[in-house]
Design an enzyme around this catalytic site. Structure first.
Site, mmCIF file in Angstrom:
data_model
loop_
_atom_site.group_PDB
_atom_site.id
_atom_site.type_symbol
_atom_site.label_atom_id
_atom_site.label_comp_id
_atom_site.label_asym_id
_atom_site.label_seq_id
_atom_site.Cartn_x
_atom_site.Cartn_y
_atom_site.Cartn_z
ATOM 1 N N SER A 59 64.632 35.924 47.902
ATOM 2 C CA SER A 59 65.986 35.988 48.448
ATOM 3 C C SER A 59 66.982 35.095 47.701
ATOM 4 C CB SER A 59 65.979 35.612 49.933
ATOM 5 O OG SER A 59 65.649 34.248 50.094
ATOM 6 N N LYS A 132 69.352 28.891 51.698
ATOM 7 C CA LYS A 132 70.469 29.741 51.265
ATOM 8 C C LYS A 132 71.533 28.863 50.592
ATOM 9 C CE LYS A 132 68.638 33.261 53.511
ATOM 10 N NZ LYS A 132 67.963 34.377 52.811
#
Length: 293
Positions: A59, A132
Protein backbone atom coordinates in the site's frame (compact mmCIF):
# COMPACT_ATOMS: atom_id res chain seq x y z
CA UNK A 1 47.14 2.96 42.06
CA UNK A 2 47.68 2.46 45.77
CA UNK A 3 47.80 -1.18 46.89
CA UNK A 4 45.88 -2.52 49.86
CA UNK A 5 48.36 -3.38 52.66
CA UNK A 6 47.87 -5.58 55.69
CA UNK A 7 48.97 -4.59 59.18
CA UNK A 8 52.51 -5.71 58.42
CA UNK A 9 52.79 -3.41 55.41
CA UNK A 10 52.64 -6.17 52.80
CA UNK A 11 50.11 -6.57 49.99
CA UNK A 12 46.99 -8.42 51.17
CA UNK A 13 46.83 -11.52 48.89
CA UNK A 14 43.12 -12.10 49.57
CA UNK A 15 42.21 -8.63 48.36
CA UNK A 16 44.46 -9.07 45.33
CA UNK A 17 42.72 -12.33 44.37
CA UNK A 18 39.29 -10.75 44.87
CA UNK A 19 40.16 -7.90 42.53
CA UNK A 20 41.46 -10.36 39.94
CA UNK A 21 38.22 -12.39 40.09
CA UNK A 22 36.12 -9.26 39.58
CA UNK A 23 38.19 -8.22 36.58
CA UNK A 24 38.07 -11.67 34.98
CA UNK A 25 34.39 -12.64 35.28
CA UNK A 26 33.85 -15.73 33.10
CA UNK A 27 31.57 -15.53 30.07
CA UNK A 28 28.99 -17.91 31.56
CA UNK A 29 28.47 -15.40 34.38
CA UNK A 30 28.74 -12.27 32.27
CA UNK A 31 26.46 -13.31 29.40
CA UNK A 32 23.23 -13.67 31.43
CA UNK A 33 23.84 -10.24 32.95
CA UNK A 34 24.39 -8.72 29.51
CA UNK A 35 21.22 -10.34 28.18
CA UNK A 36 19.12 -9.03 31.06
CA UNK A 37 20.48 -5.49 30.65
CA UNK A 38 20.00 -5.63 26.85
CA UNK A 39 16.41 -6.87 27.28
CA UNK A 40 15.61 -4.06 29.72
CA UNK A 41 17.09 -1.51 27.31
CA UNK A 42 15.04 -2.96 24.45
CA UNK A 43 11.82 -2.72 26.46
CA UNK A 44 12.53 0.89 27.44
CA UNK A 45 13.46 1.89 23.90
CA UNK A 46 10.40 0.16 22.43
CA UNK A 47 8.05 1.72 24.98
CA UNK A 48 9.25 5.31 25.00
CA UNK A 49 11.58 6.07 22.08
CA UNK A 50 11.39 4.09 18.85
CA UNK A 51 10.13 0.84 17.41
CA UNK A 52 10.79 -1.23 14.30
CA UNK A 53 7.80 -2.04 12.08
CA UNK A 54 7.60 -4.63 9.33
CA UNK A 55 5.86 -3.74 6.02
CA UNK A 56 3.71 -6.71 4.87
CA UNK A 57 1.83 -5.14 1.92
CA UNK A 58 2.23 -2.89 -1.09
CA UNK A 59 0.00 0.00 0.00
CA UNK A 60 3.01 2.36 0.30
CA UNK A 61 4.95 1.20 -2.77
CA UNK A 62 7.38 2.21 -4.09
CA UNK A 63 8.35 4.31 -1.09
CA UNK A 64 8.08 1.24 1.18
CA UNK A 65 8.29 -2.27 -0.21
CA UNK A 66 7.00 -5.54 1.19
CA UNK A 67 9.58 -6.82 3.67
CA UNK A 68 11.02 -3.40 4.53
CA UNK A 69 11.58 -2.55 8.18
CA UNK A 70 11.18 1.05 9.24
CA UNK A 71 12.11 2.86 12.42
CA UNK A 72 9.30 4.87 14.00
CA UNK A 73 9.98 7.82 16.29
CA UNK A 74 7.42 7.56 19.10
CA UNK A 75 8.22 10.85 20.87
CA UNK A 76 8.39 13.42 18.07
CA UNK A 77 4.67 14.22 18.22
CA UNK A 78 4.90 14.79 21.94
CA UNK A 79 6.80 18.01 21.14
CA UNK A 80 5.12 19.06 17.87
CA UNK A 81 2.18 18.32 15.57
CA UNK A 82 2.39 16.13 12.44
CA UNK A 83 3.47 17.80 9.19
CA UNK A 84 1.98 17.22 5.73
CA UNK A 85 4.02 14.70 3.76
CA UNK A 86 5.32 12.75 6.75
CA UNK A 87 4.77 8.99 6.91
CA UNK A 88 3.06 7.98 10.13
CA UNK A 89 2.07 4.78 11.91
CA UNK A 90 -1.32 4.91 13.62
CA UNK A 91 -4.18 2.87 15.01
CA UNK A 92 -7.20 2.92 12.76
CA UNK A 93 -10.63 4.00 13.99
CA UNK A 94 -13.73 1.81 13.98
CA UNK A 95 -14.30 2.83 10.36
CA UNK A 96 -10.95 1.39 9.30
CA UNK A 97 -11.33 -2.19 8.17
CA UNK A 98 -9.10 -4.57 10.08
CA UNK A 99 -7.53 -7.35 8.10
CA UNK A 100 -7.44 -10.96 9.16
CA UNK A 101 -4.48 -11.72 11.40
CA UNK A 102 -2.90 -15.16 11.89
CA UNK A 103 -4.37 -17.12 14.76
CA UNK A 104 -2.46 -16.58 18.00
CA UNK A 105 -0.34 -19.52 19.24
CA UNK A 106 -2.06 -21.86 21.66
CA UNK A 107 0.93 -23.74 23.07
CA UNK A 108 2.84 -22.46 26.10
CA UNK A 109 6.07 -21.78 24.22
CA UNK A 110 4.20 -19.81 21.56
CA UNK A 111 2.36 -17.70 24.11
CA UNK A 112 5.55 -16.95 26.03
CA UNK A 113 7.37 -16.04 22.83
CA UNK A 114 4.56 -13.74 21.74
CA UNK A 115 4.54 -11.99 25.13
CA UNK A 116 8.30 -11.44 25.09
CA UNK A 117 8.16 -10.31 21.46
CA UNK A 118 5.50 -7.74 22.27
CA UNK A 119 7.67 -6.36 25.08
CA UNK A 120 10.62 -5.69 22.78
CA UNK A 121 8.56 -4.68 19.73
CA UNK A 122 9.04 -7.71 17.45
CA UNK A 123 5.58 -9.24 17.73
CA UNK A 124 2.98 -9.65 15.03
CA UNK A 125 0.84 -6.54 14.39
CA UNK A 126 -2.40 -5.54 15.99
CA UNK A 127 -5.44 -5.72 13.77
CA UNK A 128 -5.51 -1.98 13.23
CA UNK A 129 -1.91 -0.85 12.85
CA UNK A 130 -1.52 1.11 9.61
CA UNK A 131 1.15 3.20 7.87
CA UNK A 132 0.23 6.05 5.51
CA UNK A 133 1.35 9.52 4.39
CA UNK A 134 -0.15 12.68 5.93
CA UNK A 135 -1.94 14.67 3.23
CA UNK A 136 -4.13 17.05 5.24
CA UNK A 137 -3.99 18.64 8.70
CA UNK A 138 -6.84 19.90 10.91
CA UNK A 139 -8.94 22.42 8.98
CA UNK A 140 -7.45 21.56 5.56
CA UNK A 141 -9.75 21.14 2.58
CA UNK A 142 -8.76 18.04 0.59
CA UNK A 143 -10.35 16.73 -2.60
CA UNK A 144 -9.62 15.15 -5.97
CA UNK A 145 -9.23 15.85 -8.71
CA UNK A 146 -7.75 18.90 -10.48
CA UNK A 147 -6.45 17.43 -13.73
CA UNK A 148 -5.98 14.16 -11.90
CA UNK A 149 -4.20 15.66 -8.90
CA UNK A 150 -5.12 15.80 -5.21
CA UNK A 151 -5.90 19.35 -4.06
CA UNK A 152 -5.08 20.71 -0.58
CA UNK A 153 -6.39 24.19 0.29
CA UNK A 154 -6.74 25.06 -3.39
CA UNK A 155 -3.26 23.89 -4.43
CA UNK A 156 -2.85 20.78 -6.59
CA UNK A 157 -0.09 18.44 -5.37
CA UNK A 158 2.63 17.19 -7.70
CA UNK A 159 2.84 13.65 -6.35
CA UNK A 160 4.98 12.10 -9.08
CA UNK A 161 7.87 11.88 -6.61
CA UNK A 162 6.16 9.21 -4.53
CA UNK A 163 2.92 8.06 -6.27
CA UNK A 164 3.92 5.70 -9.07
CA UNK A 165 0.61 3.86 -9.54
CA UNK A 166 -2.55 5.89 -8.98
CA UNK A 167 -6.21 4.90 -8.82
CA UNK A 168 -8.31 5.03 -12.02
CA UNK A 169 -9.51 8.53 -12.84
CA UNK A 170 -12.57 7.43 -14.80
CA UNK A 171 -14.28 5.67 -11.88
CA UNK A 172 -16.86 7.81 -10.02
CA UNK A 173 -16.13 8.56 -6.35
CA UNK A 174 -17.40 5.96 -3.91
CA UNK A 175 -17.35 6.78 -0.18
CA UNK A 176 -17.39 3.06 0.67
CA UNK A 177 -14.45 2.01 -1.51
CA UNK A 178 -11.03 3.49 -2.29
CA UNK A 179 -10.95 2.25 -5.88
CA UNK A 180 -11.46 5.66 -7.51
CA UNK A 181 -8.96 8.49 -7.60
CA UNK A 182 -11.82 10.96 -7.22
CA UNK A 183 -13.31 11.88 -3.86
CA UNK A 184 -15.47 14.77 -2.73
CA UNK A 185 -14.05 17.63 -0.66
CA UNK A 186 -13.24 16.76 2.94
CA UNK A 187 -12.69 19.39 5.62
CA UNK A 188 -10.34 17.67 8.07
CA UNK A 189 -11.91 17.87 11.55
CA UNK A 190 -10.02 19.45 14.47
CA UNK A 191 -7.51 17.10 16.06
CA UNK A 192 -7.43 14.75 13.04
CA UNK A 193 -5.32 14.13 9.93
CA UNK A 194 -6.15 12.97 6.40
CA UNK A 195 -3.85 10.14 5.33
CA UNK A 196 -3.34 8.25 2.07
CA UNK A 197 -1.11 5.43 0.85
CA UNK A 198 1.44 6.06 -1.90
CA UNK A 199 0.15 3.10 -3.93
CA UNK A 200 -3.31 4.55 -4.46
CA UNK A 201 -4.49 1.65 -6.60
CA UNK A 202 -4.49 -0.74 -3.62
CA UNK A 203 -4.39 1.50 -0.56
CA UNK A 204 -7.42 1.59 1.72
CA UNK A 205 -7.15 4.99 3.38
CA UNK A 206 -8.94 8.19 4.41
CA UNK A 207 -10.63 8.51 1.02
CA UNK A 208 -13.15 5.86 2.09
CA UNK A 209 -12.41 5.22 5.77
CA UNK A 210 -12.19 8.76 7.08
CA UNK A 211 -9.57 10.89 8.85
CA UNK A 212 -7.58 9.63 11.83
CA UNK A 213 -7.30 11.29 15.26
CA UNK A 214 -3.84 12.62 15.99
CA UNK A 215 -4.12 10.89 19.36
CA UNK A 216 -4.11 7.56 17.47
CA UNK A 217 -0.73 8.26 15.87
CA UNK A 218 2.02 6.00 17.22
CA UNK A 219 4.84 7.98 15.63
CA UNK A 220 6.66 9.04 12.48
CA UNK A 221 8.42 6.53 10.23
CA UNK A 222 11.68 8.30 9.44
CA UNK A 223 14.08 5.64 8.16
CA UNK A 224 14.21 2.31 6.35
CA UNK A 225 16.72 0.14 8.21
CA UNK A 226 16.29 -3.23 6.49
CA UNK A 227 17.17 -4.70 4.05
CA UNK A 228 20.59 -3.09 4.15
CA UNK A 229 20.58 -2.11 0.46
CA UNK A 230 17.46 0.01 1.08
CA UNK A 231 18.84 1.88 4.10
CA UNK A 232 17.58 5.46 3.64
CA UNK A 233 15.71 8.27 5.35
CA UNK A 234 12.06 9.13 4.64
CA UNK A 235 11.98 12.92 4.11
CA UNK A 236 8.99 15.14 3.39
CA UNK A 237 8.48 15.55 -0.40
CA UNK A 238 9.06 19.04 -1.79
CA UNK A 239 5.47 19.39 -3.05
CA UNK A 240 4.26 19.91 0.55
CA UNK A 241 6.67 22.76 1.28
CA UNK A 242 4.65 25.69 -0.08
CA UNK A 243 1.08 24.71 0.78
CA UNK A 244 -1.08 27.45 2.35
CA UNK A 245 -2.70 26.88 5.72
CA UNK A 246 -6.45 26.60 5.98
CA UNK A 247 -8.23 29.40 7.81
CA UNK A 248 -9.32 27.00 10.53
CA UNK A 249 -5.92 25.35 10.89
CA UNK A 250 -3.14 26.75 13.07
CA UNK A 251 0.16 27.47 11.42
CA UNK A 252 2.23 24.29 11.32
CA UNK A 253 6.01 24.26 11.56
CA UNK A 254 7.90 24.04 8.30
CA UNK A 255 9.15 20.50 7.67
CA UNK A 256 12.80 20.04 8.47
CA UNK A 257 14.67 16.89 7.45
CA UNK A 258 16.29 15.15 9.07
CA UNK A 259 14.60 16.00 12.38
CA UNK A 260 17.36 16.60 14.99
CA UNK A 261 15.26 14.90 17.66
CA UNK A 262 14.84 11.83 15.49
CA UNK A 263 18.58 11.66 14.96
CA UNK A 264 19.18 11.73 18.70
CA UNK A 265 16.51 9.10 19.30
CA UNK A 266 18.18 6.85 16.72
CA UNK A 267 21.80 7.28 17.82
CA UNK A 268 21.49 7.07 21.61
CA UNK A 269 19.73 3.68 21.83
CA UNK A 270 22.08 2.18 19.25
CA UNK A 271 25.14 3.37 21.17
CA UNK A 272 23.70 2.13 24.46
CA UNK A 273 22.82 -1.29 23.08
CA UNK A 274 26.19 -1.76 21.40
CA UNK A 275 27.90 -0.81 24.62
CA UNK A 276 25.95 -3.42 26.57
CA UNK A 277 26.48 -6.16 23.99
CA UNK A 278 30.15 -5.39 23.35
CA UNK A 279 31.30 -7.91 25.94
CA UNK A 280 29.49 -10.86 24.34
CA UNK A 281 30.58 -10.27 20.75
CA UNK A 282 27.36 -11.85 19.57
CA UNK A 283 25.01 -9.33 17.95
CA UNK A 284 21.34 -10.21 18.23
CA UNK A 285 18.87 -10.71 15.43
CA UNK A 286 15.91 -8.32 15.29
CA UNK A 287 12.58 -8.44 13.56
CA UNK A 288 10.08 -5.66 13.10
CA UNK A 289 6.44 -5.46 14.02
CA UNK A 290 4.16 -5.85 11.00
CA UNK A 291 1.70 -3.27 9.72
CA UNK A 292 -1.53 -3.51 7.82
CA UNK A 293 -1.93 -2.06 4.30
Amino acid sequence: MAQMLDEGGTVDPWRRRARRRRRQMPLWQELPLLLVVAFCLAVLIRTFLLQAFFIPSGSMEDTLLIGDRVLVNKVVYDVREPVRGEIVVFRGTDRWVAQEAPAPPTDLAGRVGRTLGDLVGVSRPGEKDFIKRVIGLPGDKVWCCDEGRVVVNGVALDEREYVLEDSPLELPPNPKECRSRQFTEVVVPPGQIFVMGDHRLVSQDARCQGPVPIDNVVGRAFMIVWPSQRWTSLPVPETFGGLPHADAAPAAPAPVDPDPLEGAVLILPVVATLTVLAGSGRPGRTRGRRLLP
